[in-house]
Design a protein around this motif. Structure first.
Motif, PDB file in Angstrom:
ATOM      1  N   PHE A 419      30.262  -2.748  31.530  1.00  0.00           N
ATOM      2  CA  PHE A 419      32.076  -2.933  31.397  1.00  0.00           C
ATOM      3  C   PHE A 419      32.398  -3.334  29.979  1.00  0.00           C
ATOM      4  CE2 PHE A 419      36.229  -4.909  32.289  1.00  0.00           C
ATOM      5  CZ  PHE A 419      36.665  -3.731  32.556  1.00  0.00           C
ATOM      6  N   ALA A 420      31.662  -4.191  29.335  1.00  0.00           N
ATOM      7  CA  ALA A 420      32.204  -4.424  27.720  1.00  0.00           C
ATOM      8  C   ALA A 420      32.120  -3.306  27.085  1.00  0.00           C
ATOM      9  CB  ALA A 420      31.178  -5.668  27.335  1.00  0.00           C
ATOM     10  N   GLN A 421      30.915  -2.641  27.139  1.00  0.00           N
ATOM     11  CA  GLN A 421      30.564  -1.453  26.443  1.00  0.00           C
ATOM     12  C   GLN A 421      31.622  -0.275  26.935  1.00  0.00           C
ATOM     13  OE1 GLN A 421      28.313  -0.812  23.889  1.00  0.00           O
ATOM     14  NE2 GLN A 421      28.450  -2.928  23.867  1.00  0.00           N
ATOM     15  N   PHE A 422      32.051  -0.202  28.017  1.00  0.00           N
ATOM     16  CA  PHE A 422      33.139   0.670  28.625  1.00  0.00           C
ATOM     17  C   PHE A 422      34.509   0.424  27.717  1.00  0.00           C
ATOM     18  CE2 PHE A 422      36.939   1.229  31.023  1.00  0.00           C
ATOM     19  CZ  PHE A 422      37.040   2.525  31.273  1.00  0.00           C
ATOM     20  N   CYS A 423      34.854  -0.950  27.654  1.00  0.00           N
ATOM     21  CA  CYS A 423      36.189  -1.188  27.036  1.00  0.00           C
ATOM     22  C   CYS A 423      36.120  -0.834  25.743  1.00  0.00           C
ATOM     23  CB  CYS A 423      36.229  -3.045  27.354  1.00  0.00           C
ATOM     24  SG  CYS A 423      36.610  -3.227  29.275  1.00  0.00           S
ATOM     25  N   LEU A 424      34.821  -1.244  24.990  1.00  0.00           N
ATOM     26  CA  LEU A 424      35.054  -0.956  23.609  1.00  0.00           C
ATOM     27  C   LEU A 424      35.211   0.541  23.425  1.00  0.00           C
ATOM     28  CD1 LEU A 424      32.177  -3.422  22.407  1.00  0.00           C
ATOM     29  CD2 LEU A 424      34.554  -3.374  21.867  1.00  0.00           C
ATOM     30  N   HIS A 425      34.406   1.512  24.120  1.00  0.00           N
ATOM     31  CA  HIS A 425      34.675   2.773  23.862  1.00  0.00           C
ATOM     32  C   HIS A 425      36.087   3.396  24.370  1.00  0.00           C
ATOM     33  CE1 HIS A 425      30.746   4.715  23.347  1.00  0.00           C
ATOM     34  NE2 HIS A 425      30.100   4.039  24.100  1.00  0.00           N
ATOM     35  N   ALA A 426      36.671   2.531  25.212  1.00  0.00           N
ATOM     36  CA  ALA A 426      38.168   2.900  25.648  1.00  0.00           C
ATOM     37  C   ALA A 426      39.064   2.705  24.547  1.00  0.00           C
ATOM     38  CB  ALA A 426      38.387   2.186  26.880  1.00  0.00           C
ATOM     39  N   LEU A 427      38.708   1.641  23.605  1.00  0.00           N
ATOM     40  CA  LEU A 427      39.458   1.598  22.485  1.00  0.00           C
ATOM     41  C   LEU A 427      39.628   2.450  21.592  1.00  0.00           C
ATOM     42  CD1 LEU A 427      38.348  -2.162  21.500  1.00  0.00           C
ATOM     43  CD2 LEU A 427      40.566  -1.724  22.579  1.00  0.00           C
ATOM     44  N   TRP A 428      38.790   3.297  21.508  1.00  0.00           N
ATOM     45  CA  TRP A 428      38.853   4.543  20.672  1.00  0.00           C
ATOM     46  C   TRP A 428      38.693   5.719  21.271  1.00  0.00           C
ATOM     47  CZ3 TRP A 428      38.937   2.243  16.113  1.00  0.00           C
ATOM     48  CH2 TRP A 428      38.322   0.945  15.871  1.00  0.00           C
ATOM     49  N   PHE A 429      39.018   5.870  22.580  1.00  0.00           N
ATOM     50  CA  PHE A 429      38.981   7.224  23.185  1.00  0.00           C
ATOM     51  C   PHE A 429      40.436   7.635  23.389  1.00  0.00           C
ATOM     52  CE2 PHE A 429      38.847   9.684  27.166  1.00  0.00           C
ATOM     53  CZ  PHE A 429      38.018  10.480  26.971  1.00  0.00           C
ATOM     54  N   GLY A 430      40.883   8.620  22.704  1.00  0.00           N
ATOM     55  CA  GLY A 430      41.971   9.061  23.032  1.00  0.00           C
ATOM     56  C   GLY A 430      43.198   8.392  22.407  1.00  0.00           C
ATOM     57  N   ASN A 431      42.695   7.422  21.335  1.00  0.00           N
ATOM     58  CA  ASN A 431      43.808   6.351  20.896  1.00  0.00           C
ATOM     59  C   ASN A 431      44.127   5.411  21.696  1.00  0.00           C
ATOM     60  OD1 ASN A 431      44.502   5.516  18.349  1.00  0.00           O
ATOM     61  ND2 ASN A 431      46.495   6.457  18.452  1.00  0.00           N
ATOM     62  N   CYS A 432      43.247   5.023  22.684  1.00  0.00           N
ATOM     63  CA  CYS A 432      43.518   4.044  23.863  1.00  0.00           C
ATOM     64  C   CYS A 432      44.891   4.161  24.709  1.00  0.00           C
ATOM     65  CB  CYS A 432      43.455   2.796  23.188  1.00  0.00           C
ATOM     66  SG  CYS A 432      43.239   1.257  24.183  1.00  0.00           S
ATOM     67  N   SER A 433      45.154   5.357  24.976  1.00  0.00           N
ATOM     68  CA  SER A 433      46.603   5.679  25.836  1.00  0.00           C
ATOM     69  C   SER A 433      46.224   5.209  26.952  1.00  0.00           C
ATOM     70  CB  SER A 433      46.948   7.003  25.302  1.00  0.00           C
ATOM     71  OG  SER A 433      46.032   7.967  25.767  1.00  0.00           O
TER      72      SER A 433
END
Length: 910
Positions: A419-433
């Motif tokens: 989940f931590a890695q998911f969150c870090l990826h999400a920060l940069w995925f689609g500018n975190c919208s």
């Protein structure tokens, strides 16, 4: 007639009286004299007040200069307005100002400490008319002379870009100094590019005959400072590797790797973003202390000297502008993405289901809304999922990097967890919208379900062990699912898992030797079992009380893993039951009955007291001889008794013992159903509300980002260790309040999260700065630490201030310099690699004193000539002046081959 005459006489008398009463004071008759008088009055007041009182009256510090202040006054003369400024220092230690100090241009140009500048209040701020400039300077000089002030006065002239001045200073009753400065802002004559030509220019100011300078000797004192800047990396000098783009795109989940190496490739944040190097380079100051030159040949020889021969070296970092406190949003890093995540959190309450955000944005008629929530293409999504679920190194599964000691207080998830890695990826995925997060989460849950249905191990999650309740709930659920997958997989292969997580086949469990295995009670059952486990490891085998046979420690069932919400449900159920025995016993009833059945099966002759001695030793009270070390074999049966709570008639443990059948763990019904619990986890993940997901993501992202930065190697910097400690404590404190409120509509809480992101930004910048300096000064750690300390002390006061207040403060430029020891000069020289072929043909070297083939970006020289008053042609009649050493000529030269400034000061006998 008489009356008329009398009347006429009275009128004449009145006119005489009126003329007498309104006489003109011819001492202040002209406007010019009144102008001088006004200047004189202000100068007298400044002179009388002194530095201390002037500071109280509103004097302000001059930019980044540590000990230079200014106070101003305005005047009008004729139709023009003028502003006069007095520059002064608060400390007068009698020392001559030199290049070791940060100086004002006029201080450096003319060697003065305090001075007055008068200039017109116009757009240019200079006097363009020569007669006006002379008249203005004369007015100030007269005023200063009248009040016995020895301050030098200056007037800016010509064009402002030339930085030209004229000035004058009354040095007492005998000498007067005159100043003049000008600048060539175009191609400099070749002769003046070299020290020999500059030397001859200075000598020409006092040698009035046309002579061959090389054949004549004039004792000239000479100082020089050369400024070198480390060369900028040139992209054209790199050989591009055509395969780099191919390999880079497959390794980086976001597809942002570049073919060439970056400065931060080996730092922990490089997986997520490539940061701009906060240290753009270094400026080296090579200083030659005062040298005496007697001819131009001496200057030619000095021009060929290496800067390594200079008396002093000073080093100063060229820091990136983004280190300033005022952020315009263009800087990319964890902090900038955390700001966006908080924005997504604010929007998360606008829909009940995560899928709604995808459909709402897709059907929106607003182009601006659609463009702000663009989802990356499927290829990027596939790379992210591949990195999360398939590109997992074995070391990442079995171990995790050392966490910060305070990060566990943040209710997030371990850094390398799924989940931590998911969150870090999400920060940069689609500018975190919020839409991009929704798309990524839905695909993430689908991958998790696939792992469940195919009985594939859940990557980045432990498949055993107790669930860490200090982490966020989603991480606990994923841990539960990983355990369920592992249990389901083992059951399918006919394997049994005991409470020690030791795996055995059914044949092993049925073997006659298996019952005599060492004690294997689970830590999850009870604290009392922990004590019995320790005792069993250090004591001799225990004996059964009735049969005097060896007590066998049974294999017990694995206790059911429980997440935080499951504990809360059982707590509510226990409170609702209100049974007579304690809550702890009620929660463990099923586990306790299972352990008793397994103990009876392993020890058929056992009694209740035997179970207590094994399971809960503190509820068995030995007599004094037993406590003093007497063995069971020497005195049998051992003298002891049950504790008071275990000996009660209505004790629930005895009741459970009496009802428990003798059944080995392998034949018992499991204490929990992994299939049911696994489906419950998936149902939770698939029906999670958007605001619940974003709440958990905010906590996990802050913790994972902080843990990533904490893995940065920056040497022994106590300031950064303290700052990282404070950051984790601050994050934990803010998020604890945030989770307690359980709402995303509280604007004050959202503002707290934004401020937390800003605090994170400050620390992140310092971490990058510390890392950059550390890697550049591995061979000289003390120097890197000293430079960082200077930077830290410079930027720290602005951290945490508002942008409005910080903007004024951050206009100051960092100007701290570190003196270089002689033993470190080789390290500094290595920062100036010889120019490449491309760089060499593009640059025409025009000045000497090359450092590894690099010419200085700035050359500053001070020429001076001193005379004794008794030997000079100014010879004074005053006896006091006979022994004085007067600096009769001083010339400051500053510039390069395309820009040359010259400032001349001449002392004359008036």
């Amino acid at each position: 007639m008489k009356s008329a005459n009398n009347s006429k006489g009275v009128m004449e008398d009145n006119d005489e009286e009126e003329e007498f009463e309104h006489f003109d004071d011819f001492t202040l008759a002209s406007s010019w004299e009144r102008f001088i008088s006004e200047i004189e009055a202000v100068c007298r007041q400044w002179f009388a007040d002194g530095p201390k009182n002037l500071l109280e009256k509103g004097a302000v510090q001059v930019n980044q200069l540590k000990d230079l202040y200014t106070i101003k006054s305005e005047f009008k003369y004729a139709t023009k307005s003028y502003c006069m400024e007095y520059y002064f220092t608060t400390v007068d230690d009698g020392k001559t100002l030199d290049w070791d100090h940060a100086l004002h241009d006029l201080q450096l140009s003319f060697g003065v400490k305090e001075f007055v500048v008068i200039a017109p209040q116009s757009a240019s701020g200079v006097v363009l008319d020569a007669p006006e400039a002379s008249k203005l300077l004369s007015a100030v000089a007269i005023a200063l002379s009248n009040c016995s002030c020895l301050w030098p006065a200056f007037v800016p002239v010509h064009d402002s870009s030339r930085k030209a001045y004229i000035g004058i200073q009354n040095m007492g009753t005998v000498f007067t100094r005159r100043f003049e400065a000008d600048r060539i802002a175009s191609q400099v004559p070749v002769k003046l590019m070299h020290l020999e030509g500059l030397y001859e220019l200075f000598v020409s100011k006092f040698a009035y005959t046309a002579v061959d300078w090389s054949m004549n000797h004039f004792e000239v004192h000479f100082k020089m400072k050369l400024t070198y800047r480390t060369p900028i990396h040139d992209d054209e000098d790199e050989i591009h590797d055509p395969d780099a783009d191919i390999t880079g795109s497959s390794e980086n989940p976001e597809g942002e790797m570049h073919g060439k190496a970056q400065w931060d490739d080996n730092f922990p944040w490089s997986k997520w973003y490539s940061a701009e190097d906060p240290v753009n380079g270094f400026e080296l100051l090579a200083i030659w202390s005062e040298i005496t030159a007697e001819s131009s040949l001496d200057m030619a020889e000095l021009e060929n000297a290496s800067p390594v021969e200079a008396d002093k070296w000073f080093l100063s970092p060229c820091l990136s502008e983004y280190l300033s406190d005022v952020s315009d949003g263009s800087t990319i890093g964890f902090a900038s993405q955390l700001h966006l995540l908080v924005k997504a959190l604010e929007m998360s309450s606008e829909a009940k289901f995560i899928e709604d955000f995808i459909s709402v944005f897709a059907n929106s008629g607003s182009e601006a809304l659609k463009s702000s929530a663009v989802v990356p293409p499927q290829t990027v999504l596939d790379r992210v999922l591949k990195n999360l679920f398939h590109e997992v190194a074995e070391t990442e599964i079995n171990s995790s990097p050392t966490e910060h000691k305070n990060s566990r207080s943040i209710k997030g998830a371990p850094q390398e967890s799924l989940f931590a890695q998911f969150c870090l990826h999400a920060l940069w995925f689609g500018n975190c919208s919020i839409r991009a997060i929704s798309v990524l989460w839905i695909e993430f849950v689908r991958e998790v379900r696939w792992c469940w249905e195919e009985s594939q191990s859940l990557p980045r999650m432990p498949s055993s062990g107790p669930i860490d309740l200090s982490t966020c709930l989603i991480n606990q659920k994923l841990h539960m699912l990983a355990v369920c997958i592992d249990q389901k997989h083992r059951e399918a292969e006919g394997q049994f898992v005991d409470a020690n997580d030791s795996m055995s086949s059914q044949e092993d469990l049925q073997s006659p030797t298996h019952n005599s295995s060492s004690h294997g009670a689970s830590k999850e059952v009870s604290d009392r079992k922990d004590e019995s486990s320790d005792a069993a490891n250090v004591a001799k085998p225990m004996m059964l009380l009735k049969s005097h046979k060896i007590m066998h420690a049974p294999i017990t069932l694995e206790p059911p893993p429980m997440t935080e919400d499951m504990h809360e449900e059982r707590l509510k159920a226990a409170v609702a039951l209100g049974d007579s025995y304690s809550f702890s016993a009620q929660l463990e009833t099923e586990i306790l009955a299972s352990d008793m059945s397994a103990f009876k099966a392993a020890n058929p002759d056992a009694v209740f007291e035997d179970f207590i001695r094994w399971h809960s030793p503190r509820d068995w009270e030995n007599d004094e001889n037993e406590e003093n070390g007497a063995s069971e074999s020497s005195s049998w049966p051992p003298r002891g008794k049950l504790s008071e709570r275990m000996s009660d008639l209505g004790n629930s443990w005895r009741k459970i013992w009496n009802e428990a059948p003798a059944v080995p763990a392998s034949e018992q019904k499991p204490l929990w159903d992994p299939n049911r619990e696994g489906e419950k986890v998936l149902h939770y993940l698939e029906t999670l509300r958007p605001y619940q997901l974003l709440e958990e993501m905010v906590c996990a992202a802050f913790r994972a980002a902080a843990d990533t930065l904490n893995r940065t190697s920056f040497g022994d910097l106590k300031q950064m260790n303290i700052k990282m400690d404070q950051l984790c404590i601050t994050i934990a404190s803010v998020l604890r309040i945030f989770l307690a409120q359980n709402t995303t509509t509280d604007t004050e809480l959202l503002e707290d999260l934004r401020r937390l992101s800003t605090t994170f930004e400050h620390i992140e910048k310092l971490v990058l700065l510390a890392a950059s300096l550390h890697v550049k000064f591995l061979q000289s750690p003390y120097l890197g630490q000293a430079i960082f300390t200077d930077c830290f002390n410079f930027y720290l006061p602005n951290m945490g201030t508002s942008s409005a207040n910080a903007h004024n403060d951050t206009q100051r430029e960092f100007d701290k310099k570190q003196q270089i020891r002689s033993g470190d000069r080789d390290l500094i020289v290595s920062m100036f690699p010889p120019p490449t072929a491309n760089q060499s043909w593009r640059r025409v070297l025009s000045m000497g004193n090359l450092l590894n083939g690099h010419e200085p970006i700035l050359r500053e020289i001070i020429f001076s000539k001193r005379d004794r008053a008794s030997r000079s042609y100014y010879a004074a009649s005053s006896p006091k002046l006979h022994q004085q050493d007067i600096e009769t000529y001083r010339m400051y030269v500053s510039g390069t081959s395309n820009d040359l400034g010259v400032a001349l000061a001449v002392a004359s006998f008036d």
